[in-house]
Write an enzyme that holds these catalytic residues in place. Structure first.
Site, PDB file in Angstrom:
ATOM      1  N   ASP A  86      24.778  28.584  18.651  1.00 31.68           N
ATOM      2  CA  ASP A  86      23.819  27.836  19.482  1.00 31.68           C
ATOM      3  C   ASP A  86      22.628  27.304  18.675  1.00 31.68           C
ATOM      4  O   ASP A  86      21.597  26.988  19.253  1.00 31.68           O
ATOM      5  CB  ASP A  86      23.216  28.724  20.588  1.00 31.68           C
ATOM      6  CG  ASP A  86      24.181  28.974  21.721  1.00 31.68           C
ATOM      7  OD1 ASP A  86      25.328  28.528  21.612  1.00 31.68           O
ATOM      8  OD2 ASP A  86      23.763  29.602  22.692  1.00 31.68           O
ATOM      9  N   CYS A 143      45.297  27.492  39.826  1.00 28.20           N
ATOM     10  CA  CYS A 143      44.159  28.345  40.210  1.00 28.20           C
ATOM     11  C   CYS A 143      42.891  27.510  40.351  1.00 28.20           C
ATOM     12  O   CYS A 143      42.676  26.548  39.617  1.00 28.20           O
ATOM     13  CB  CYS A 143      43.956  29.414  39.134  1.00 28.20           C
ATOM     14  SG  CYS A 143      42.509  30.459  39.407  1.00 28.20           S
ATOM     15  N   CYS A 150      31.824  29.501  43.140  1.00 29.81           N
ATOM     16  CA  CYS A 150      30.480  29.072  42.739  1.00 29.81           C
ATOM     17  C   CYS A 150      29.560  28.942  43.957  1.00 29.81           C
ATOM     18  O   CYS A 150      29.839  28.170  44.871  1.00 29.81           O
ATOM     19  CB  CYS A 150      30.556  27.740  41.987  1.00 29.81           C
ATOM     20  SG  CYS A 150      28.910  27.157  41.547  1.00 29.81           S
TER      21      CYS A 150
HETATM   22  C1  B12 Z   1      24.136  23.841  27.222  1.00 21.96           C
HETATM   23  C2  B12 Z   1      24.825  25.175  27.489  1.00 21.96           C
HETATM   24  C3  B12 Z   1      24.771  25.679  28.776  1.00 21.96           C
HETATM   25  C4  B12 Z   1      24.282  24.841  29.963  1.00 21.96           C
HETATM   26  C5  B12 Z   1      25.434  23.856  30.318  1.00 21.96           C
HETATM   27  C6  B12 Z   1      26.807  24.551  30.371  1.00 21.96           C
HETATM   28  C7  B12 Z   1      28.023  23.686  30.150  1.00 21.96           C
HETATM   29  N1  B12 Z   1      29.139  24.114  30.698  1.00 21.96           N
HETATM   30  O1  B12 Z   1      27.965  22.675  29.466  1.00 21.96           O
HETATM   31  C8  B12 Z   1      23.999  25.936  31.040  1.00 21.96           C
HETATM   32  C9  B12 Z   1      22.544  26.376  30.955  1.00 21.96           C
HETATM   33  C10 B12 Z   1      24.312  25.559  32.486  1.00 21.96           C
HETATM   34  C11 B12 Z   1      24.886  27.072  30.517  1.00 21.96           C
HETATM   35  C12 B12 Z   1      25.331  28.093  31.323  1.00 21.96           C
HETATM   36  C13 B12 Z   1      26.164  29.116  30.881  1.00 21.96           C
HETATM   37  N2  B12 Z   1      26.511  29.392  29.611  1.00 21.96           N
HETATM   38 CO1  B12 Z   1      26.106  28.197  28.159  1.00 21.96          CO
HETATM   39  N3  B12 Z   1      25.950  27.086  26.651  1.00 21.96           N
HETATM   40  C14 B12 Z   1      25.467  25.877  26.454  1.00 21.96           C
HETATM   41  C15 B12 Z   1      25.669  25.443  24.992  1.00 21.96           C
HETATM   42  C16 B12 Z   1      24.355  25.668  24.235  1.00 21.96           C
HETATM   43  C17 B12 Z   1      26.151  23.998  24.814  1.00 21.96           C
HETATM   44  C18 B12 Z   1      27.355  23.619  25.740  1.00 21.96           C
HETATM   45  C19 B12 Z   1      27.594  22.147  25.740  1.00 21.96           C
HETATM   46  O2  B12 Z   1      27.685  21.507  24.729  1.00 21.96           O
HETATM   47  N4  B12 Z   1      27.673  21.591  26.924  1.00 21.96           N
HETATM   48  C20 B12 Z   1      27.845  20.165  27.080  1.00 21.96           C
HETATM   49  C21 B12 Z   1      29.163  19.901  27.802  1.00 21.96           C
HETATM   50  C22 B12 Z   1      29.268  18.389  28.024  1.00 21.96           C
HETATM   51  O3  B12 Z   1      30.236  20.305  26.963  1.00 21.96           O
HETATM   52  P1  B12 Z   1      31.372  21.412  27.299  1.00 21.96           P
HETATM   53  O4  B12 Z   1      31.138  22.133  28.581  1.00 21.96           O
HETATM   54  O5  B12 Z   1      31.520  22.202  26.072  1.00 21.96           O
HETATM   55  O6  B12 Z   1      32.760  20.664  27.536  1.00 21.96           O
HETATM   56  C23 B12 Z   1      32.838  19.399  28.078  1.00 21.96           C
HETATM   57  C24 B12 Z   1      33.446  18.492  27.047  1.00 21.96           C
HETATM   58  O7  B12 Z   1      34.194  19.250  26.130  1.00 21.96           O
HETATM   59  C25 B12 Z   1      34.282  17.587  27.929  1.00 21.96           C
HETATM   60  N5  B12 Z   1      35.687  17.533  27.515  1.00 21.96           N
HETATM   61  C26 B12 Z   1      36.600  18.495  27.546  1.00 21.96           C
HETATM   62  N6  B12 Z   1      37.757  18.037  27.159  1.00 21.96           N
HETATM   63  C27 B12 Z   1      37.587  16.730  26.907  1.00 21.96           C
HETATM   64  C28 B12 Z   1      38.466  15.771  26.484  1.00 21.96           C
HETATM   65  C29 B12 Z   1      37.986  14.469  26.268  1.00 21.96           C
HETATM   66  C30 B12 Z   1      38.945  13.449  25.822  1.00 21.96           C
HETATM   67  C31 B12 Z   1      36.616  14.147  26.460  1.00 21.96           C
HETATM   68  C32 B12 Z   1      36.090  12.789  26.238  1.00 21.96           C
HETATM   69  C33 B12 Z   1      35.749  15.154  26.899  1.00 21.96           C
HETATM   70  C34 B12 Z   1      36.265  16.403  27.117  1.00 21.96           C
HETATM   71  O8  B12 Z   1      34.267  18.045  29.272  1.00 21.96           O
HETATM   72  C35 B12 Z   1      33.794  19.373  29.265  1.00 21.96           C
HETATM   73  C36 B12 Z   1      33.159  19.730  30.604  1.00 21.96           C
HETATM   74  O9  B12 Z   1      32.076  18.870  30.932  1.00 21.96           O
HETATM   75  C37 B12 Z   1      26.801  26.431  24.520  1.00 21.96           C
HETATM   76  C38 B12 Z   1      26.786  26.778  23.040  1.00 21.96           C
HETATM   77  C39 B12 Z   1      27.469  25.684  22.248  1.00 21.96           C
HETATM   78  N7  B12 Z   1      26.839  25.247  21.212  1.00 21.96           N
HETATM   79  O10 B12 Z   1      28.567  25.255  22.583  1.00 21.96           O
HETATM   80  C40 B12 Z   1      26.576  27.650  25.433  1.00 21.96           C
HETATM   81  C41 B12 Z   1      27.830  28.392  25.948  1.00 21.96           C
HETATM   82  C42 B12 Z   1      28.815  27.369  26.439  1.00 21.96           C
HETATM   83  N8  B12 Z   1      27.331  29.137  27.086  1.00 21.96           N
HETATM   84  C43 B12 Z   1      27.892  30.274  27.235  1.00 21.96           C
HETATM   85  C44 B12 Z   1      27.685  31.122  28.350  1.00 21.96           C
HETATM   86  C45 B12 Z   1      28.169  32.555  28.229  1.00 21.96           C
HETATM   87  C46 B12 Z   1      27.087  30.620  29.522  1.00 21.96           C
HETATM   88  C47 B12 Z   1      26.986  31.324  30.893  1.00 21.96           C
HETATM   89  C48 B12 Z   1      28.218  32.122  31.278  1.00 21.96           C
HETATM   90  C49 B12 Z   1      25.715  32.225  30.882  1.00 21.96           C
HETATM   91  C50 B12 Z   1      25.429  32.939  32.194  1.00 21.96           C
HETATM   92  N9  B12 Z   1      26.092  34.043  32.492  1.00 21.96           N
HETATM   93  O11 B12 Z   1      24.573  32.519  32.944  1.00 21.96           O
HETATM   94  C51 B12 Z   1      26.771  30.105  31.842  1.00 21.96           C
HETATM   95  C52 B12 Z   1      28.105  29.553  32.381  1.00 21.96           C
HETATM   96  C53 B12 Z   1      27.966  28.314  33.215  1.00 21.96           C
HETATM   97  C54 B12 Z   1      29.230  27.477  33.192  1.00 21.96           C
HETATM   98  N10 B12 Z   1      30.050  27.555  34.225  1.00 21.96           N
HETATM   99  O12 B12 Z   1      29.470  26.771  32.197  1.00 21.96           O
HETATM  100  C55 B12 Z   1      28.861  30.569  26.114  1.00 21.96           C
HETATM  101  C56 B12 Z   1      30.287  30.408  26.650  1.00 21.96           C
HETATM  102  C57 B12 Z   1      31.286  31.296  25.954  1.00 21.96           C
HETATM  103  C58 B12 Z   1      32.674  30.936  26.396  1.00 21.96           C
HETATM  104  N11 B12 Z   1      33.514  31.938  26.562  1.00 21.96           N
HETATM  105  O13 B12 Z   1      32.989  29.789  26.555  1.00 21.96           O
HETATM  106  C59 B12 Z   1      28.464  29.507  25.027  1.00 21.96           C
HETATM  107  C60 B12 Z   1      29.605  28.942  24.206  1.00 21.96           C
HETATM  108  C61 B12 Z   1      27.427  30.192  24.113  1.00 21.96           C
HETATM  109  C62 B12 Z   1      28.068  31.113  23.067  1.00 21.96           C
HETATM  110  N12 B12 Z   1      27.784  30.856  21.805  1.00 21.96           N
HETATM  111  O14 B12 Z   1      28.803  31.994  23.347  1.00 21.96           O
HETATM  112  N13 B12 Z   1      25.183  26.914  29.221  1.00 21.96           N
HETATM  113  S1  SF4 Z   2      39.271  31.137  37.561  1.00 22.60           S
HETATM  114 FE1  SF4 Z   2      38.919  29.076  36.749  1.00 22.60          FE
HETATM  115  S2  SF4 Z   2      39.031  29.334  34.526  1.00 22.60           S
HETATM  116 FE2  SF4 Z   2      39.990  31.172  35.424  1.00 22.60          FE
HETATM  117  S3  SF4 Z   2      42.192  30.664  35.540  1.00 22.60           S
HETATM  118 FE3  SF4 Z   2      41.264  30.117  37.519  1.00 22.60          FE
HETATM  119  S4  SF4 Z   2      40.766  27.935  37.288  1.00 22.60           S
HETATM  120 FE4  SF4 Z   2      41.077  28.733  35.223  1.00 22.60          FE
HETATM  121  S1  SF4 Z   3      26.204  28.609  39.497  1.00 22.63           S
HETATM  122 FE1  SF4 Z   3      27.201  30.443  38.690  1.00 22.63          FE
HETATM  123  S2  SF4 Z   3      29.291  30.255  39.457  1.00 22.63           S
HETATM  124 FE2  SF4 Z   3      28.385  28.209  39.594  1.00 22.63          FE
HETATM  125  S3  SF4 Z   3      28.901  27.214  37.651  1.00 22.63           S
HETATM  126 FE3  SF4 Z   3      26.881  28.132  37.384  1.00 22.63          FE
HETATM  127  S4  SF4 Z   3      27.354  30.130  36.441  1.00 22.63           S
HETATM  128 FE4  SF4 Z   3      29.259  29.392  37.372  1.00 22.63          FE
END
Ligand code: B12
Ligand code: SF4
Ligand code: SF4
Length: 322
Positions: A86, A143, A150
């Site tokens: 991160d 699933c 949520c």
């Molecule tokens: C910003 C961030 C957040 C934000 C946004 C989350 C999100 N899902 O993007 C907030 C504050 C909401 C958040 C919350 C949480 N987070 Co967070 N977060 C991050 C962070 C710093 C960046 C993620 C990011 O780049 N998001 C931007 C979106 C756009 O990207 P993305 O979700 O990765 O994927 C998208 C793209 O890949 C795209 N995509 C996918 N396939 C394809 C294909 C094509 C062709 C294209 C064009 C796009 C595409 O669509 C996806 C969905 O939008 C990462 C660390 C990191 N550097 O990765 C941790 C990270 C994702 N977080 C983590 C965690 C644990 C959490 C929480 C569980 C914490 C909690 N208990 O409250 C929650 C979970 C919420 C959730 N359901 O995602 C962990 C997840 C671990 C894992 N097993 O994946 C990470 C990886 C941190 C770590 N180093 O472990 N988080």
């Molecule tokens: S709970 Fe969500 S992430 Fe887990 S298997 Fe079902 S659809 Fe996939």
């Molecule tokens: S509100 Fe809770 S259940 Fe909904 S996407 Fe965020 S972490 Fe997941």
């Protein structure tokens, strides 16, 4: 281990961060809880802190482990290495999927067949050319448990997160008042949210974390809302030293606690709230106004007469007329 060229094309290119990178080693650290964290939601006088934040800051723990491993790799090969948790815009989830650690589930986090949804991710960039692992494929199938679980409908479609609705974002990253539309749905979640992760059926293969620094501190498993609402700045810093919660500061944290108190329907918590109507921080006063309105509307009306006109902060004044 590995990094597909395809990943670099369709998402952020890691070479932007370090032009010399040839391979990326992705690592996951299990932080599986001992029990389903959603059990705490029934205890309305307690605050629910998400599993990842109940002990030491995972950034520190993972960084230490990555540095150790990267140091060994560098010593054995002489190649340059860099570690990321991160700390830079590294797309950790798509990279981990490409490296075969798991797949990005419909809740957008990485799911592993071995550890379910409870994995932290970290990355080692290296100038070494390493053999590639095969990417993991998607095992979500039909699933949709995480979407349905949520509380704020923050996953509007599979693999899409609306962070503005996500309780994790609202309680940790959002600086102002919690938007009124999401307050009731927050329940007693005061830091982060685990519902979509906990709902995942792949957690049946999960194992409790073995890293002691990731096991819950007993006092953070089910803390009393009354105790948390009474925290001043130094009390907050002392309780959360070394914890990721420290980063959000006392005011934002107490704001969250007050929302949980407003959802508790526990009249015994009213004195804790009334004491915060005079707090110096507007976000604390504003959340206190809302909590009083939920716990005791008559008291709220009486307090409004005394306080509305003299409230100096425009946002907080709006709470009295909502
Ligand atoms: C910003 C961030 C957040 C934000 C946004 C989350 C999100 N899902 O993007 C907030 C504050 C909401 C958040 C919350 C949480 N987070 Co967070 N977060 C991050 C962070 C710093 C960046 C993620 C990011 O780049 N998001 C931007 C979106 C756009 O990207 P993305 O979700 O990765 O994927 C998208 C793209 O890949 C795209 N995509 C996918 N396939 C394809 C294909 C094509 C062709 C294209 C064009 C796009 C595409 O669509 C996806 C969905 O939008 C990462 C660390 C990191 N550097 O990765 C941790 C990270 C994702 N977080 C983590 C965690 C644990 C959490 C929480 C569980 C914490 C909690 N208990 O409250 C929650 C979970 C919420 C959730 N359901 O995602 C962990 C997840 C671990 C894992 N097993 O994946 C990470 C990886 C941190 C770590 N180093 O472990 N988080
Ligand atoms: S709970 Fe969500 S992430 Fe887990 S298997 Fe079902 S659809 Fe996939
Ligand atoms: S509100 Fe809770 S259940 Fe909904 S996407 Fe965020 S972490 Fe997941």
């Amino acid at each position: 281990m590995g990094w597909m060229a395809e990943t670099a094309e369709r998402r952020a290119d890691p070479r932007v961060l370090w032009p010399d990178v040839r391979s990326i080693v992705m690592l996951g650290l299990n932080y599986g809880p001992d029990a389903d964290p959603r059990g705490l939601q029934a205890r309305k006088d307690r605050g629910a802190i998400s599993v990842y934040a109940r002990n030491r800051d995972y950034h520190d723990i993972i960084k230490g482990k990555l540095k150790l491993l990267a140091g060994r790799l560098a010593a054995r090969t002489g190649a340059e290495v860099k570690v990321f948790v991160d700390t830079a815009p590294v797309m950790e989830k798509p990279l981990a999927e490409a490296a075969g650690l798991g797949w990005q589930g419909k809740h957008t986090n990485l799911v592993s067949r071995e550890f379910g949804s409870w994995l932290f991710l970290g990355a080692i960039f290296t100038a070494l050319e390493l053999p590639l692992d095969a990417p993991e494929r998607d095992h979500c199938g039909s699933c949709r448990a995480c979407l349905d679980a949520c509380p704020t409908q923050a996953i509007p479609a599979p693999y899409r997160l609306d962070a503005r609705r996500c309780i994790s974002y609202l309680t940790i990253e959002h600086a102002g008042p919690i938007p009124a539309a999401f307050r009731a749905a927050m329940g007693n979640r005061i830091y982060g949210c685990d519902d979509c992760l906990a709902a995942c059926p792949w957690n049946k293969f999960a194992q409790a974390a073995s890293e002691m620094k990731l096991k819950s501190r007993p006092e953070l498993e089910a803390p009393r809302l009354a105790d948390l609402a009474a925290l001043d700045d130094s009390g907050f810093r002392a309780l959360f030293a070394g914890s990721p919660i420290k980063r959000i500061g006392r005011d934002r944290f107490v704001r969250n606690v007050l929302i949980a108190i407003g959802n508790s329907a526990d009249a015994a918590l009213l004195p804790s709230v009334l004491a915060l109507l005079d707090d110096p921080a507007p976000i604390v006063r504003g959340a206190a106004v809302w909590a009083v309105s939920r716990l005791d509307p008559t008291e709220w009306a009486a307090q409004k007469t005394a306080r509305h006109a003299s409230e100096p902060d425009p946002e907080t004044r709006k709470e009295w007329v909502a």
